[in-house]
Enzyme design. Structure first.
Site, PDB file in Angstrom:
ATOM      1  N   THR A 146      19.280 -38.870  38.216  1.00 16.38           N
ATOM      2  CA  THR A 146      19.658 -38.599  36.829  1.00 16.38           C
ATOM      3  C   THR A 146      18.818 -39.517  35.934  1.00 16.38           C
ATOM      4  O   THR A 146      17.971 -40.259  36.426  1.00 16.38           O
ATOM      5  CB  THR A 146      21.132 -38.948  36.574  1.00 16.38           C
ATOM      6  OG1 THR A 146      21.265 -40.376  36.588  1.00 16.38           O
ATOM      7  CG2 THR A 146      22.038 -38.354  37.631  1.00 16.38           C
ATOM      8  N   LEU A 150       3.562 -40.120  43.153  1.00 13.76           N
ATOM      9  CA  LEU A 150       2.348 -40.887  43.514  1.00 13.76           C
ATOM     10  C   LEU A 150       2.729 -42.265  44.074  1.00 13.76           C
ATOM     11  O   LEU A 150       3.639 -42.898  43.560  1.00 13.76           O
ATOM     12  CB  LEU A 150       1.469 -41.094  42.280  1.00 13.76           C
ATOM     13  CG  LEU A 150       0.840 -39.855  41.662  1.00 13.76           C
ATOM     14  CD1 LEU A 150       0.013 -40.273  40.438  1.00 13.76           C
ATOM     15  CD2 LEU A 150      -0.053 -39.153  42.670  1.00 13.76           C
ATOM     16  N   LYS A 168       7.402 -47.749  31.987  1.00 18.33           N
ATOM     17  CA  LYS A 168       6.644 -47.694  33.240  1.00 18.33           C
ATOM     18  C   LYS A 168       5.731 -48.905  33.404  1.00 18.33           C
ATOM     19  O   LYS A 168       5.664 -49.509  34.481  1.00 18.33           O
ATOM     20  CB  LYS A 168       5.831 -46.396  33.304  1.00 18.33           C
ATOM     21  CG  LYS A 168       6.729 -45.186  33.496  1.00 18.33           C
ATOM     22  CD  LYS A 168       5.940 -43.905  33.395  1.00 18.33           C
ATOM     23  CE  LYS A 168       6.851 -42.709  33.596  1.00 18.33           C
ATOM     24  NZ  LYS A 168       6.207 -41.455  33.242  1.00 18.33           N
ATOM     25  N   ALA A 177       5.848 -40.308  39.219  1.00 23.62           N
ATOM     26  CA  ALA A 177       6.580 -39.368  40.081  1.00 23.62           C
ATOM     27  C   ALA A 177       6.330 -39.662  41.558  1.00 23.62           C
ATOM     28  O   ALA A 177       6.577 -40.779  42.010  1.00 23.62           O
ATOM     29  CB  ALA A 177       6.219 -37.933  39.715  1.00 23.62           C
TER      30      ALA A 177
END
Ligand code: ADP
Ligand code: ASP
Ligand code: MG
Length: 820
Positions: free
Chosen positions: A556, A614, A683, A612
């Site tokens: 989620t 990678l 990120k 994601a």
């Protein structure tokens, strides 16, 4: 003539149909041997009789209803089993016994109390009833049998409820009886006996097994067969361990250890009377009579080092501690004498080599009595502070490994403790029998079921390991993940020997938990029929169930779910998240989760937070672990922004391109998180932290391009606002085009030139010229360039699709496999 002793347990006697099976089994045996049949009460009867007594003594008249129920059940069984013409004598016998039970209960009701002696009398009717019924069944089904009251054969002391057998007298009475009996088939009620005054006693709960063993020993039987509802003694309690398997052959000693440590399938004292005479004991299944079963005899043919695992609940540890004990002989003997005088059975003993403390395990019901006895014995030492008053610790259980072969192998206890440790089972005390046939560990009762399963997997299921996944989120990524789990199931079982169960599943509306694994082929309809979602309850039941190899999977983007990770990690439950909230939260929280993960041996993995599927975080972790250090990171980390700038050339509205990215599943649920640069900031923050830099979100500078007007209101408002700002976006595009550059939203990190472990991070829109490393990046791809000690000039590059449900799900999948 040979004599076989067959014992049939409560379930085997539990209904007319079951008794018919018993009659068939016995009839077959009669061809080759004389047979003594010992029976238990019909299943549940002993408990009901006791319950009647308890109710009656508490002036609760509802005992009469229970008695009625008992009478009906027995009468109905007779009617279903015995031809009508021959029923009357048995029916009246059943009635007579039931009246006697009622008289006793009425007496208890009037007196308002019942002694152990009265309870024994009351319980004896269970076996009396079942035995006369089966005796009648034999006699009306072509076999001639004779009924004999066990109370005339087995003589005990007057220790009601757990009487001790007088073997010389019992053996004599049995052999005298055999001389006078001519029938080949003798039916005897189990469990009951009598004392020297012919007062009814019982041999302890589950004691019909013992009755049969006493008789087998007395008649020198060719074999003792215990017929029950499982096809033998199993490697663990089958009610707890799904993959428990039958032990074909086991030694007397092993069987004794297993039953003493809780394997209910035989009553612990059962082995003793047959052991010296070398009489083989078979455990057989009434409902699968041709199954091999288990044979218990002098030797063990087990090829396994460990033969079985069992457990005992309701243990209390008593610790006697004190500096006054060191080097002074006699403390332990006084302790044990005090316990023995108070009739307290010691289940387990450990003493540290410092002699500073002795620890014994007893049944929890005896703990207070033990404390009184021991504190009294050491009254003087306690007063003079040489020892402390006895300490009691409750809610404990023992889990025991049993096997004759253990003494020939090293490292078993190491394997045992590390398997338990890996699963967060704390060990309170350890004991190993001097025969090295048993290693026992004391654990919390809340952990014992998991402990038994963990050990079973470690020692018996080398061919398969069961994983329990608890998945929260059934959106784009969740759905793909489940589809991948279905697709890979056979591969995982065959190549990695993993049996991956989705044990819990929840979305924001419904939740579902199924310990044997949710059927993934129909998970959607099952979830629909589940309970209304309640995150707290979901988390609590994961913790409460305490299943081995549990992994919590958060697919989620929800902050309150991220708040629950600490609770899970503390219980040694691994957490796999594509949710970025936790890893990009306050530094203190990130650090706390990392710390808990290490402390409780529970992986906390979030590879999909960046790029994601990678392998970006994994690569960074590998560099760090192998001693490299990060100088600089240059990255395009937003699949959404890359998609948008790769597709926007002023011919379509900017807002429409963003909408397309959302429709194709690349954006966060609220695309502003992507467009504003916040998601990219999270990120690069996570990458900096994983590179060892203690950074907070506020320290990252952001050169955004989204006008203020787009940040207000709902997602729909946002799309409207973007349309109004089309000229702004077009201008940005045209400017880059004029310089022959592409627009890239770049995240950078540069370590501090001071080498103090710090660093700076920034994100923002940049004009990238054709010769630049980041220029050739298409679609929704991501790229990270790592410049490190080892990759100084040419960076280590990770590049590929950085968004999308399929690749994100595969990254989560890989993390799950890494976690286990
Ligand atoms: P009966 O009424 O025939 O005496 P019990 O209920 O006393 O039967 O014992 C059989 C039960 O023991 C089985 O149904 C099983 O659930 C339980 N059990 C516990 N541990 C073991 C084990 N290690 N092997 C087989 N059965 C076990
Ligand atoms: N009926 C007794 C009990 O339930 C004895 C037995 O079944 O072995 O404990
Ligand atoms: Mg039993």
């Amino acid at each position: 003539m040979n004599m076989l002793v067959l014992k049939f347990g409560g379930t085997s006697m539990g209904s007319a149909d079951a008794i018919k099976q018993v009659v068939d089994i016995v009839r077959n045996k009669l061809n080759e041997s004389s047979v003594m049949v010992v029976v238990s009460a019909m299943s549940g009867t002993t408990d009901l009789l006791l319950n009647c007594g308890t109710k009656a003594s508490a002036s609760d008249e509802s005992y009469k209803d229970i008695l009625k129920q008992l009478e009906t059940r027995h009468l109905d069984t007779v009617k279903a089993l015995i031809p009508v013409q021959q029923q009357s004598s048995v029916l009246s016998m059943v009635k007579k016994y039931c009246n006697e039970i009622e008289d006793i209960c009425n007496g208890i009701f009037l007196l308002g109390e019942s002694s152990l002696r009265t309870k024994d009398k009351l319980m004896s009717y269970g076996e009396l009833l079942s035995s006369i019924i089966i005796n009648a069944a034999f006699n009306t089904n072509g076999s001639t049998s004779v009924w004999k009251d066990a109370r005339e054969l087995i003589c005990t002391n007057s220790n009601f409820s757990n009487a001790i057998v007088n073997f010389p007298l019992t053996n004599q009475q049995v052999s005298d009886y055999l001389k006078e009996v001519s029938e080949k088939l003798i039916v005897i009620p189990g469990f009951i006996a009598s004392d020297a005054n012919k007062i009814t006693t019982t041999l302890g709960r589950g004691g019909s097994d013992y009755t049969a063993a006493i008789l087998a020993g007395a008649v020198d039987a060719t074999a003792l067969e215990i017929w029950t509802d499982v096809s033998g003694m199993m490697t663990a309690d089958p009610r707890w361990v799904l993959n428990a398997r039958i032990i074909p052959s086991i030694s007397y000693q092993e069987a004794m250890e297993l039953s003493h440590f809780g394997a209910k399938v035989i009553y612990p004292p059962t082995i003793q009377p047959v052991l010296n005479k070398n009489i083989p004991v078979w455990i057989k299944n009434t409902f699968a009579a041709t199954d091999h079963g288990t044979v218990i005899e002098n030797k063990s043919e087990s090829s396994n080092i460990i033969t079985g695992i069992s457990s005992i609940n309701s243990l209390a540890l008593l610790s006697l501690e004190g500096s006054g004990m060191v080097g002074i002989p006699g403390f332990s003997s006084r302790l044990f004498a005090a316990l023995a005088n108070a009739q307290i059975n010691v289940i387990l003993i450990t003493q540290g080599s410092s002699e500073h403390s002795i620890c014994v395990g007893v049944d929890v019901s005896l703990a207070l009595k033990a404390k009184e006895a021991v504190d009294k014995t050491f009254e003087y030492e306690i007063a003079s502070e040489k020892v402390e008053p006895l300490q009691i610790e409750k809610d404990l259980s023992i889990v025991a490994l049993v096997g004759d072969q253990m003494r020939h192998h090293t490292g078993i206890s190491g394997r045992m403790f590390s398997a338990l440790g890996r699963n967060g089972v704390n060990i309170r005390a350890i004991a190993q029998g001097s025969t090295e046939r048993n290693i026992s560990a004391v654990v919390l009762t809340s952990d014992v079921r998991k402990a038994v399963n963990v050990l079973h997997e470690e020692f018996f299921e080398t061919s398969k390991k069961q994983i329990n996944l608890f998945i929260v989120g059934t959106g784009n990524v969740g759905k793909k993940l489940i589809a991948q789990l279905i697709k890979q199931r056979t591969f995982l079982e065959q190549h990695l020997r993993l049996q991956v169960n989705v044990t819990g599943l929840s979305n924001s509306r419904q939740m579902l938990i199924n310990e044997t694994g949710i059927d993934l082929n129909c998970w959607e309809s099952s979830l629909e029929q589940g309970e209304p979602a309640n995150l707290q309850q979901f988390i609590q039941s994961i913790i409460y169930k305490n299943l081995r190899n549990s992994v919590f999977v958060d697919v989620t983007a929800n902050a309150s779910i991220a708040d629950s990770y600490a609770l899970l990690l503390e219980k040694s439950i691994a957490v796999v998240a594509c949710n970025k909230v936790a890893a990009s939260s306050q530094l203190s929280n990130y650090k706390k989760l990392k710390h808990l993960s290490g402390e409780y041996n529970a992986p906390f993995l979030f590879e999909t937070n960046v790029g994601a599927g990678l392998p970006i975080i994994g690569t960074l972790n590998d560099l760090m672990r192998s001693g490299d250090s990060i100088h600089r990171m240059e990255a395009v980390l937003s699949g959404t922004l890359n998609f948008v700038f790769n597709n926007y050339d002023g011919t379509k509205l900017f807002a429409d391109v963003v909408k397309q990215a959302q429709d194709e599943g690349y954006t966060e649920p609220d695309p502003r998180l992507d467009l504003s640069g916040t998601d990219v900031m999270r990120k690069i923050l996570i990458l900096a932290r994983e590179a060892g830099v203690p950074m907070e979100m506020e320290e990252i500078s952001c050169n955004g391009f989204l006008p203020e007007s787009c940040m207000k209101g709902t997602v729909a408002d946002f799309y409207e606002a973007m349309k109004k700002e089309e000229a702004h976006f077009k201008a940005i595009y045209e400017k880059a085009k004029a310089e022959n550059c592409k627009l890239k939203f770049v995240a950078s990190y540069i370590s501090s030139p001071l080498g103090d472990g710090g660093g700076k991070a920034s994100v923002g829109l940049q004009h990238i010229p054709p010769q630049h490393d980041l220029y050739h990046l298409y679609g929704k791809d991501n790229v990270v360039l790592f410049y490190t000690d080892r990759y100084k000039e040419q960076p280590l590059v990770v590049k590929g699709a950085g968004a999308g449900a399929e690749v994100t799900a595969s990254g989560v999948f890989a993390d799950i496999l890494r976690a286990i």
